[in-house]
Design a protein around this motif. Sequence first.
Motif, PDB file in Angstrom:
ATOM      1  N   UNK A  87      38.801  97.151 -19.597  1.00  0.00           N
ATOM      2  CA  UNK A  87      38.454  96.772 -18.397  1.00  0.00           C
ATOM      3  C   UNK A  87      39.227  95.305 -18.212  1.00  0.00           C
ATOM      4  N   UNK A  88      39.493  95.291 -16.727  1.00  0.00           N
ATOM      5  CA  UNK A  88      40.067  93.947 -16.445  1.00  0.00           C
ATOM      6  C   UNK A  88      41.482  93.668 -16.462  1.00  0.00           C
ATOM      7  N   UNK A  89      42.170  94.720 -16.525  1.00  0.00           N
ATOM      8  CA  UNK A  89      43.803  94.783 -16.815  1.00  0.00           C
ATOM      9  C   UNK A  89      44.170  94.908 -15.492  1.00  0.00           C
TER      10      UNK A  89
END
Length: 174
Positions: free
Chosen positions: A172-174
């Motif tokens: 997540x969060x890329x």
Amino acid sequence: MERVRRLAVGDGFDTGVAVGPLIDGYALDKIESHIADAVAKGGTVRCGGGRIGKEGTFFQPTVLTDVSREMTVAQEETFGPLAPIIRFEDADGIVHEANDTIYGLAAYFFASNLKRVWRVAEALEYGMVGINTGRMSSEAAPFGGVKQSGIGREGSRHGIEEYLEMKYLCMGGI
């Protein structure tokens, strides 16, 4: 019964042979004891029922009728050319009887009502279920049982799964 009587028994590498030898002398003794127990408890040998010759581990393809759940052949895995036939009217009752064993490699049944076929096939606690056929093994199909008949499968793409490690990645969060 006539088709069973015509099954060729012999070296599995010979053309036309349908039934090969049993694995060892213990397997011969086991199939003979299953037949003797069934006959002693009211079963009927409709064809076959004996060894072929004095040497080797060949056994006649055998069909037993009048088989009941009290017979050893209905409670243990035979692993030989022996077909115990159990007639039934009540599908729920016969499924209960069929599942009342510690084993669960394969079950076979014949029926023409598709609603009954699906209900019975799904309720049977076996790794493989043959419906209207005695030939269900294939290199493309998973082979294996449940309960005391093993864990996992051989053959097909499912056979390799025991040798693989599954990894789940979630980013997540890329």
